[in-house]
Design a protein around this motif. Structure first.
Motif, mmCIF file in Angstrom:
data_model
loop_
_atom_site.group_PDB
_atom_site.id
_atom_site.type_symbol
_atom_site.label_atom_id
_atom_site.label_comp_id
_atom_site.label_asym_id
_atom_site.label_seq_id
_atom_site.Cartn_x
_atom_site.Cartn_y
_atom_site.Cartn_z
ATOM 1 N N GLY A 47 0.807 -1.226 0.000
ATOM 2 C CA GLY A 47 0.000 0.000 0.000
ATOM 3 C C GLY A 47 0.833 1.266 0.000
ATOM 4 O O GLY A 47 0.284 2.364 -0.120
ATOM 5 N N ASP A 48 2.145 1.141 0.139
ATOM 6 C CA ASP A 48 3.022 2.306 0.042
ATOM 7 C C ASP A 48 4.345 1.883 -0.584
ATOM 8 O O ASP A 48 4.650 0.701 -0.696
ATOM 9 C CB ASP A 48 3.258 2.953 1.409
ATOM 10 N N LEU A 55 -3.147 -3.449 -11.895
ATOM 11 C CA LEU A 55 -3.742 -4.671 -12.429
ATOM 12 C C LEU A 55 -4.515 -4.290 -13.685
ATOM 13 O O LEU A 55 -5.492 -3.540 -13.622
ATOM 14 C CB LEU A 55 -4.673 -5.324 -11.400
ATOM 15 N N ILE A 56 -4.050 -4.770 -14.807
ATOM 16 C CA ILE A 56 -4.616 -4.392 -16.107
ATOM 17 C C ILE A 56 -5.292 -5.594 -16.743
ATOM 18 O O ILE A 56 -4.769 -6.716 -16.702
ATOM 19 C CB ILE A 56 -3.505 -3.845 -17.039
ATOM 20 N N GLU A 57 -6.439 -5.367 -17.315
ATOM 21 C CA GLU A 57 -7.076 -6.371 -18.153
ATOM 22 C C GLU A 57 -6.760 -6.026 -19.600
ATOM 23 O O GLU A 57 -7.163 -4.984 -20.109
ATOM 24 C CB GLU A 57 -8.592 -6.400 -17.939
ATOM 25 N N ILE A 99 5.106 0.291 -11.973
ATOM 26 C CA ILE A 99 5.693 1.498 -12.536
ATOM 27 C C ILE A 99 6.496 2.181 -11.440
ATOM 28 O O ILE A 99 5.952 2.482 -10.361
ATOM 29 C CB ILE A 99 4.618 2.477 -13.057
ATOM 30 N N GLN A 100 7.773 2.420 -11.702
ATOM 31 C CA GLN A 100 8.593 3.130 -10.725
ATOM 32 C C GLN A 100 8.151 4.592 -10.685
ATOM 33 O O GLN A 100 8.046 5.253 -11.713
ATOM 34 C CB GLN A 100 10.074 3.038 -11.084
ATOM 35 N N ARG A 123 -2.305 -0.103 -6.685
ATOM 36 C CA ARG A 123 -1.873 -0.130 -5.295
ATOM 37 C C ARG A 123 -0.353 0.043 -5.241
ATOM 38 O O ARG A 123 0.370 -0.470 -6.094
ATOM 39 C CB ARG A 123 -2.275 -1.456 -4.629
ATOM 40 N N ARG A 124 0.126 0.771 -4.274
ATOM 41 C CA ARG A 124 1.554 0.998 -4.107
ATOM 42 C C ARG A 124 2.233 -0.221 -3.467
ATOM 43 O O ARG A 124 1.630 -0.982 -2.716
ATOM 44 C CB ARG A 124 1.795 2.222 -3.219
ATOM 45 N N HIS A 125 3.541 -0.349 -3.779
ATOM 46 C CA HIS A 125 4.331 -1.419 -3.168
ATOM 47 C C HIS A 125 5.791 -0.983 -3.101
ATOM 48 O O HIS A 125 6.242 -0.115 -3.851
ATOM 49 C CB HIS A 125 4.204 -2.709 -3.987
ATOM 50 N N LEU A 126 6.547 -1.620 -2.205
ATOM 51 C CA LEU A 126 7.925 -1.202 -1.956
ATOM 52 C C LEU A 126 8.867 -1.583 -3.086
ATOM 53 O O LEU A 126 9.787 -0.838 -3.405
ATOM 54 C CB LEU A 126 8.425 -1.829 -0.639
ATOM 55 N N LYS A 127 8.663 -2.736 -3.695
ATOM 56 C CA LYS A 127 9.611 -3.244 -4.681
ATOM 57 C C LYS A 127 8.988 -3.370 -6.062
ATOM 58 O O LYS A 127 7.778 -3.531 -6.207
ATOM 59 C CB LYS A 127 10.140 -4.623 -4.235
ATOM 60 N N LYS A 128 9.838 -3.303 -7.065
ATOM 61 C CA LYS A 128 9.416 -3.488 -8.451
ATOM 62 C C LYS A 128 8.974 -4.935 -8.671
ATOM 63 O O LYS A 128 9.512 -5.870 -8.059
ATOM 64 C CB LYS A 128 10.579 -3.141 -9.391
ATOM 65 N N LEU A 129 8.016 -5.128 -9.551
ATOM 66 C CA LEU A 129 7.577 -6.469 -9.921
ATOM 67 C C LEU A 129 8.615 -7.088 -10.860
ATOM 68 O O LEU A 129 8.955 -6.501 -11.890
ATOM 69 C CB LEU A 129 6.216 -6.408 -10.601
ATOM 70 N N LYS A 130 9.112 -8.243 -10.511
ATOM 71 C CA LYS A 130 10.162 -8.887 -11.290
ATOM 72 C C LYS A 130 9.638 -10.143 -11.978
ATOM 73 O O LYS A 130 8.698 -10.791 -11.507
ATOM 74 C CB LYS A 130 11.350 -9.242 -10.396
ATOM 75 N N VAL A 131 10.273 -10.476 -13.098
ATOM 76 C CA VAL A 131 9.897 -11.678 -13.843
ATOM 77 C C VAL A 131 10.041 -12.907 -12.945
ATOM 78 O O VAL A 131 11.052 -13.081 -12.262
ATOM 79 C CB VAL A 131 10.789 -11.830 -15.095
#
Length: 346
Positions: A47-48, A55-57, A99-100, A123-131
């Motif tokens: 959340g931060d 989340l994209i459709e 997105i950074q 929603r916010r998150h601390l880390k980038k989404l990785k493969v």
């Protein structure tokens, strides 16, 4: 089939069926809405943080096309857009992207949506989404105009109870197996500069070898039964081990705490021994150039479970159609589940 340096259309229909080839047939993916996939993340979003998760459709777009679209409309570098896994173009896919972004500024998302891209949640998150940061996927699939529907329904029940071979799906090998042609050309010494093509070639060659071993085990009637020297993989893990076949091992297999495995070829020693090592070597050694290429390119030897058990599997008949739903872990293919149940027709 041995390695060939020449381009050709690969026939990938020879891999063995666990319960024989299905009699039922159906129209598959007539519309994107016939194949709906929803990602399942392995963690809760905080959340931060400096990464905005979206989340994209997406419809009739591949994952890279969405990444390029997001980078363009948001004024970001392509490397600032993260994703966990690739999704089929011919589908409706609900997929997370990150997105950074500066924690003190909002991102203008007004230009993101179009006829093929819809925002479901942010929603916010601390880390980038990785493969690879993916728990699994949920699938809702409509099989249309089913012929011999009773055979399909019977096979769905068998698959729910006993699983399927964990084959890599045909999409891994490219159109008519063209990614395997690139593997042949590269292994024959032709230089390939495109990093994307290199990745496709390595992945296809490695996956083909895995599928060949799985098919050989089915043909030799040792797909569900361990043989001497087998290597077992822990459920939900990449850890594997060899052990004597005793009551404890058989019990763990029956409880799906461990699974039989096959090689993901690369540099390093194969832990399999005795009969299992002989079976695997006989298959792998039919492709010495691919083995050499995988080793030279630094891929590490790994193992992958040969059995796949769909979770939360349900189905219902809707007129001439059958709607099938199930969950699969990351890296598993819905088409490999359906392959045991139904033949696809145009």
């Amino acid at each position: 089939m041995t390695d060939s340096p020449h381009f050709k259309d690969w026939d990938l229909s020879h891999w063995a069926y666990l319960n024989g080839k299905p009699e039922a047939d159906a129209v598959f993916k007539a519309l994107p809405e016939d194949f709906v996939v929803t990602e399942q993340l392995p963690f809760e979003l905080t959340g931060d943080g400096e990464n905005l998760f979206i989340l994209i459709e997406k419809r009739e777009l591949n994952t890279q096309q969405v990444c390029q679209h997001l980078a363009k409309v948001l004024g970001k570098r392509l490397r600032d857009v993260g994703y966990a896994g690739l999704k089929d173009k011919q589908s409706v896919s609900r997929q997370w992207f990150s997105i950074q972004a500066n924690v003190n500024s909002d991102i203008d998302l007004s230009q993101v949506e179009n006829e093929n891209v819809k925002i479901i949640e942010t929603r916010r998150h601390l880390k980038k989404l990785k493969v690879g940061a993916l728990a699994g996927n949920h699938f809702d699939i409509r099989l249309k105009q089913v012929g011999m529907i009773d055979d399909l329904l019977r096979r769905l029940a068998v698959v729910k109870a006993h699983g399927v071979p964990n084959y890599f799906g045909l999409q891994r090998f490219g159109f008519n197996g063209n990614n395997l042609n690139w593997a042949n050309r590269w292994s024959e010494g032709e230089p390939i500069r495109d990093k994307k093509i290199k990745g496709f070639a390595l992945s296809a060659a490695r996956s083909y070898l895995f599928n060949e071993v799985v098919s050989a085990r089915i043909n030799q009637q040792c797909f569900s039964t361990p043989i001497s020297g087998d290597t077992f993989i822990l459920a939900g893990s990449n850890s594997y081990f060899t052990d004597e076949i005793d009551a404890t091992v058989l019990k763990r297999l029956s409880e799906r705490d461990i699974y039989l495995s096959a090689p993901m070829f690369g540099k390093g020693d194969n832990p399999s021994q005795s009969d299992a090592a002989e079976l695997e070597a006989k298959v792998l050694d039919e492709h010495p150039l691919w083995q050499q290429l995988l080793i030279e390119q630094g891929l590490e030897f790994q193992r992958r479970a040969i059995q796949l058990f769909p979770l939360n599997m349900e189905w219902k008949v809707d007129g001439e159609d059958v709607i099938v739903s199930f969950d699969l872990p990351s890296g598993a293919f819905a088409t490999s589940v359906l392959r045991e149940c139904v033949n696809f027709r145009d």
